[in-house]
Design a protein around this motif. Sequence first.
Motif, PDB file in Angstrom:
ATOM      1  N   UNK A  21      11.784  -3.067   0.827  1.00  0.00           N
ATOM      2  CA  UNK A  21      10.566  -2.411   1.661  1.00  0.00           C
ATOM      3  C   UNK A  21      11.048  -0.967   2.118  1.00  0.00           C
ATOM      4  N   UNK A  22      12.465  -0.718   2.256  1.00  0.00           N
ATOM      5  CA  UNK A  22      12.853   0.467   2.661  1.00  0.00           C
ATOM      6  C   UNK A  22      12.251   1.568   1.400  1.00  0.00           C
ATOM      7  N   UNK A  23      12.411   1.351   0.310  1.00  0.00           N
ATOM      8  CA  UNK A  23      12.057   2.038  -0.814  1.00  0.00           C
ATOM      9  C   UNK A  23      10.584   2.048  -0.973  1.00  0.00           C
ATOM     10  N   UNK A  24       9.837   1.050  -0.826  1.00  0.00           N
ATOM     11  CA  UNK A  24       8.378   1.266  -0.288  1.00  0.00           C
ATOM     12  C   UNK A  24       7.941   2.093   0.495  1.00  0.00           C
TER      13      UNK A  24
ATOM     14  N   UNK B  47      15.136   7.877 -19.998  1.00  0.00           N
ATOM     15  CA  UNK B  47      15.787   8.891 -20.794  1.00  0.00           C
ATOM     16  C   UNK B  47      15.604  10.252 -20.547  1.00  0.00           C
ATOM     17  N   UNK B  48      15.494  10.674 -19.209  1.00  0.00           N
ATOM     18  CA  UNK B  48      15.521  11.994 -18.845  1.00  0.00           C
ATOM     19  C   UNK B  48      16.756  12.544 -18.046  1.00  0.00           C
TER      20      UNK B  48
ATOM     21  N   UNK C 161      13.784  11.430  -7.050  1.00  0.00           N
ATOM     22  CA  UNK C 161      13.737  10.529  -8.060  1.00  0.00           C
ATOM     23  C   UNK C 161      15.264   9.875  -8.367  1.00  0.00           C
ATOM     24  N   UNK C 162      15.336   8.596  -8.139  1.00  0.00           N
ATOM     25  CA  UNK C 162      16.619   8.009  -8.440  1.00  0.00           C
ATOM     26  C   UNK C 162      17.094   8.097  -9.772  1.00  0.00           C
ATOM     27  N   UNK C 163      18.579   8.387  -9.961  1.00  0.00           N
ATOM     28  CA  UNK C 163      19.366   8.442 -11.180  1.00  0.00           C
ATOM     29  C   UNK C 163      18.726   7.178 -11.992  1.00  0.00           C
ATOM     30  N   UNK C 164      18.735   6.107 -11.596  1.00  0.00           N
ATOM     31  CA  UNK C 164      18.375   4.846 -12.315  1.00  0.00           C
ATOM     32  C   UNK C 164      17.143   5.020 -13.183  1.00  0.00           C
TER      33      UNK C 164
END
Length: 96
Positions: A9-12, A82-83, A73-76
Amino acid sequence: MFDVLQISAEQQRERFGFLLEALKMGAPPHGGIAFGIDRMLMVLAREPNLRDTIAFPKNQAGLDPMSGAPSRVEEEQLAELGIYVVVEDEATKAGP
C-alpha cells in the motif's frame, strides 16, 4: 492488481498516488482509450512541436508537475530489466 504484483500500500501511494486519487472520482468517460486529439491538433495547426498542443505538457526540465514523473526507481526494478545507471563525475563531464 497490486496484490498480484506484490506492491505494498505504501508503494502504491508513492508510485501511483496521483492516479489512485483521480480514480476515486470515477473512471474517465473514454475508458482510457486515447484518440490522439493533441496530435491531430498539431497537424491542423501546423505546429512543429507537440508540446504546443498537448493538454498536460512536461515543463522545460522534462518533469510532469501533476504526477511528479519521473520518479525514483528501485534497484530491484532496474536489475529485473537489466538496466544499469552510470553516474558521470564532474571530471568526466569537464573533458580534457
